[in-house]
Design an enzyme around this catalytic site. Structure first.
Site, PDB file in Angstrom:
ATOM      1  N   HIS A 119       6.502  -1.409   3.349  1.00  0.00           N
ATOM      2  CA  HIS A 119       6.479  -2.442   3.830  1.00  0.00           C
ATOM      3  C   HIS A 119       6.284  -3.224   2.485  1.00  0.00           C
ATOM      4  CE1 HIS A 119       3.403  -0.287   5.691  1.00  0.00           C
ATOM      5  NE2 HIS A 119       2.501  -1.469   5.501  1.00  0.00           N
ATOM      6  N   GLN A 121      -2.631   3.008   2.647  1.00  0.00           N
ATOM      7  CA  GLN A 121      -1.488   2.843   3.407  1.00  0.00           C
ATOM      8  C   GLN A 121      -1.519   3.555   4.777  1.00  0.00           C
ATOM      9  OE1 GLN A 121       2.720   4.165   2.324  1.00  0.00           O
ATOM     10  NE2 GLN A 121       3.595   3.592   4.016  1.00  0.00           N
ATOM     11  N   ASN A 156       0.762  -0.864  -0.405  1.00  0.00           N
ATOM     12  CA  ASN A 156      -0.430   0.007  -0.246  1.00  0.00           C
ATOM     13  C   ASN A 156       0.842   1.012  -0.320  1.00  0.00           C
ATOM     14  OD1 ASN A 156      -1.943  -1.779   0.281  1.00  0.00           O
ATOM     15  ND2 ASN A 156      -2.039  -1.536   2.230  1.00  0.00           N
TER      16      ASN A 156
HETATM   17  P1  AMP Z   1      -0.973  -0.658   5.575  1.00  0.00           P
HETATM   18  O1  AMP Z   1      -1.815   0.033   5.534  1.00  0.00           O
HETATM   19  O2  AMP Z   1       0.032  -1.184   4.495  1.00  0.00           O
HETATM   20  O3  AMP Z   1       0.036   0.580   5.942  1.00  0.00           O
HETATM   21  O4  AMP Z   1      -0.135  -1.502   6.659  1.00  0.00           O
HETATM   22  C1  AMP Z   1      -0.219  -1.952   8.043  1.00  0.00           C
HETATM   23  C2  AMP Z   1      -0.365  -2.763   8.643  1.00  0.00           C
HETATM   24  O5  AMP Z   1       0.765  -2.542   9.792  1.00  0.00           O
HETATM   25  C3  AMP Z   1      -1.459  -3.432   9.323  1.00  0.00           C
HETATM   26  O6  AMP Z   1      -1.789  -4.716   8.674  1.00  0.00           O
HETATM   27  C4  AMP Z   1      -1.498  -3.406  10.206  1.00  0.00           C
HETATM   28  O7  AMP Z   1      -2.348  -4.641  10.834  1.00  0.00           O
HETATM   29  C5  AMP Z   1       0.261  -4.210  10.678  1.00  0.00           C
HETATM   30  N1  AMP Z   1       0.461  -3.530  11.851  1.00  0.00           N
HETATM   31  C6  AMP Z   1       0.650  -2.431  13.077  1.00  0.00           C
HETATM   32  N2  AMP Z   1       1.175  -2.126  13.762  1.00  0.00           N
HETATM   33  C7  AMP Z   1       1.809  -3.228  13.838  1.00  0.00           C
HETATM   34  C8  AMP Z   1       2.408  -4.077  14.666  1.00  0.00           C
HETATM   35  N3  AMP Z   1       2.555  -3.322  15.723  1.00  0.00           N
HETATM   36  N4  AMP Z   1       2.591  -4.725  14.989  1.00  0.00           N
HETATM   37  C9  AMP Z   1       2.768  -5.945  14.045  1.00  0.00           C
HETATM   38  N5  AMP Z   1       1.591  -5.111  12.699  1.00  0.00           N
HETATM   39  C10 AMP Z   1       1.379  -4.348  13.077  1.00  0.00           C
END
Ligand code: AMP
Ligand code: ZN
Length: 112
Positions: free
Chosen positions: A99, A93, A86
């Site tokens: 990531h 995002q 994303n």
């Molecule tokens: P995005 O929408 O691509 O920015 O996705 C961010 C992702 O990070 C989401 O799927 C969240 O569930 C994940 N996330 C947020 N905080 C944590 C954390 N502390 N440990 C593991 N995953 C996380």
């Protein structure tokens, strides 16, 4: 980036369920998985989005993409997997540290 949650995970200030680590990348399970296996692969050095990456990141991004299938297989996704990056608010995002989502294997087990 002092207020970046993924930088804090890299620094060990926030716990994570680690899948893999080397000197330049970290992979850990997503805290809210949308598949049975769902982990995130990140560079240790902060860069906010894919759109902020430059030629400086070219080789790193290539190595991350090549690492994804190996880690997916190690996590039990021998039959295949999905990847997702994303990018930006319009791209959904939420965490602004670039990531790669790697996921597959059906729905996660329901939590009570
Ligand atoms: P995005 O929408 O691509 O920015 O996705 C961010 C992702 O990070 C989401 O799927 C969240 O569930 C994940 N996330 C947020 N905080 C944590 C954390 N502390 N440990 C593991 N995953 C996380
Ligand atoms: Zn960061």
């Amino acid at each position: 980036m002092s207020d970046c949650i993924f930088c804090k995970i890299v620094a060990g200030q926030i716990p994570s369920s680690k899948v893999y680590e080397n000197d330049e990348v970290l992979a850990f399970h997503d805290i809210h998985p949308f598949a049975r296996v769902h982990f995130l692969l990140i560079p240790k050095a902060h860069v906010a989005t894919l759109a902020d990456c430059t030629s400086v990141h070219e080789a790193l991004l290539g190595r991350m993409l090549l690492l994804a299938p190996r880690l997916a297989k190690e996590q039990g996704l021998e039959a295949g997997f999905k990847t997702l990056i994303n990018t930006g608010r319009g791209g959904g995002q939420e965490v602004f540290h670039v990531h790669i989502h790697v996921f597959g294997g059906g729905e996660p087990a329901k939590r009570s």
